[in-house]
Design a protein around this motif. Structure first.
Motif, PDB file in Angstrom:
ATOM      1  N   PHE A 180       0.561  -1.159  -0.156  1.00 31.61           N
ATOM      2  CA  PHE A 180       0.458  -0.208  -0.038  1.00 31.61           C
ATOM      3  C   PHE A 180       0.936   1.558  -0.012  1.00 31.61           C
ATOM      4  O   PHE A 180       0.346   2.581  -0.357  1.00 31.61           O
ATOM      5  CB  PHE A 180      -1.243   0.380   1.229  1.00 31.61           C
ATOM      6  CG  PHE A 180      -2.207  -0.701   0.687  1.00 31.61           C
ATOM      7  CD1 PHE A 180      -3.114  -0.007   0.134  1.00 31.61           C
ATOM      8  CD2 PHE A 180      -2.767  -2.048   1.149  1.00 31.61           C
ATOM      9  CE1 PHE A 180      -4.625  -0.805  -0.156  1.00 31.61           C
ATOM     10  CE2 PHE A 180      -3.356  -2.701   1.411  1.00 31.61           C
ATOM     11  CZ  PHE A 180      -4.890  -1.638   0.440  1.00 31.61           C
TER      12      PHE A 180
ATOM     13  N   SER B 100      -6.968   2.324   0.867  1.00 27.45           N
ATOM     14  CA  SER B 100      -6.852   1.092   1.884  1.00 27.45           C
ATOM     15  C   SER B 100      -8.926   1.624   2.172  1.00 27.45           C
ATOM     16  O   SER B 100      -9.299   0.030   2.101  1.00 27.45           O
ATOM     17  CB  SER B 100      -6.699   1.001   3.446  1.00 27.45           C
ATOM     18  OG  SER B 100      -6.984   0.501   4.001  1.00 27.45           O
TER      19      SER B 100
ATOM     20  N   ARG C 116      -4.162  -9.011   3.257  1.00 25.67           N
ATOM     21  CA  ARG C 116      -2.913  -7.708   4.314  1.00 25.67           C
ATOM     22  C   ARG C 116      -2.884  -8.542   5.876  1.00 25.67           C
ATOM     23  O   ARG C 116      -3.752  -9.185   5.614  1.00 25.67           O
ATOM     24  CB  ARG C 116      -4.112  -6.789   4.539  1.00 25.67           C
ATOM     25  CG  ARG C 116      -5.410  -6.456   3.101  1.00 25.67           C
ATOM     26  CD  ARG C 116      -6.033  -5.374   3.205  1.00 25.67           C
ATOM     27  NE  ARG C 116      -6.857  -4.300   2.901  1.00 25.67           N
ATOM     28  CZ  ARG C 116      -7.945  -5.105   2.079  1.00 25.67           C
ATOM     29  NH1 ARG C 116      -8.118  -5.737   2.502  1.00 25.67           N
ATOM     30  NH2 ARG C 116      -8.429  -4.490   0.770  1.00 25.67           N
TER      31      ARG C 116
END
Length: 297
Positions: free
Chosen positions: A21, A36, A53
């Protein structure tokens, strides 16, 4: 999928490819929290989890991998067509992504880029300095620069440097206390500075050839370091011998701060090549850079 959600799909592609990310947010110009949130919203609309994740990484799920494989090429084609449309402008424009190792950037790419980017102000170039043998297709680079022997046969390869030679050098003080090696096998009596191969994890073998005879020598020493400048500094400081392209130490050899040995065992070999996929259509901007980099005797 509604057209207003295409931005989320593009963001997903970047996250899935970068597997981070942090890196994806930097490339997209977004905050990590906004990115996100966008990914969670996309997963809710799709009704399926696309990303796995953890606290340290992110990776596509099976569904995410399938989505990446199906839509990724289409978005790449759209980006290319938009870039080609820009060629209708008076001045070439577009973005070019290249990966190359530290030495190739210093000796081949950077000297050309300075004048190239001044001449073509609408062409944007992103350079990733990386010594690994990176897959330019999966990482979405337009091209890479490698030694000729490292380029895959299904790639277009354009010479961008003259033939090269390696050199083994050490400080005058080192050779004042150690007899200079006469053949590669004599290196076992010397402390050498190693370099770890970034892709395979092993140590870089020192390769020699003379009269058609080739040798690969494994050396030993106290220090292992990949950075080129610090290997040169280590040799100058008397920490041992180093093995590197001869043009990296031309000044040191000229001024006498380093001394060369085993020169007759370091024969020329093919230099650097710019390589890129043979099937991909390229923009005028990319073609201009290829020609600017092309080595001409």
């Amino acid at each position: 999928m509604l057209k207003e959600n295409f931005n989320d799909l593009i963001a997903f592609l970047v996250v899935a490819r970068e597997r981070s990310f942090t890196r994806a947010a930097a490339r997209l110009g977004l905050s990590q929290s906004a990115l996100s949130h966008s990914m969670r919203a996309l997963e809710e609309r799709m009704g399926i989890r696309l990303l796995t994740r953890t606290t340290r990484s992110v990776s596509p799920t099976e569904a995410g991998e399938r989505l990446l494989e199906r839509i990724g090429p289409h978005f790449s084609e759209i980006e290319l067509e938009l870039s080609l449309l820009k060629e209708l402008r008076d001045r070439p424009a577009g973005n070019i992504r290249i990966t190359a190792g530290e030495h190739a950037v210093d000796t081949v790419l950077w000297p050309v880029l300075q004048g190239f980017m001044t001449q073509w102000p609408d062409i944007h170039v992103e350079v990733t300095v990386d010594n690994t043998l990176m897959d330019i297709v999966s990482h979405r680079f337009d091209a890479g620069i490698r030694l000729g022997e490292q380029v895959a046969k299904d790639m277009v390869a354009v010479p961008v440097s003259p033939p090269m030679r390696m050199a083994v050098v050490g400080s005058p003080d080192w050779f004042a206390h150690h007899a200079p090696p006469q053949i590669p096998a004599d290196l076992q009596h010397h402390r050498c500075v190693n370099m770890r191969l970034p892709t395979l994890g092993g140590m870089l073998p020192w390769e020699f050839s003379a009269d058609g005879k080739e040798l690969r020598v494994r050396v030993e020493g106290q220090l292992t370091i990949n950075d080129l400048r610090h290997r040169i500094a280590a040799a100058r400081a008397g920490l041992g011998l180093i093995y590197l392209p001869e043009n990296c130490v031309e000044q040191e050899l000229k001024e006498g701060s380093l001394v060369r040995v085993l020169e007759s065992w370091c024969e020329p070999f093919p230099g650097y090549y710019l390589y890129y996929p043979s099937r991909r259509q390229h923009t005028r901007a990319f073609s201009l850079l290829v020609e600017a980099l092309r080595y001409r005797e």
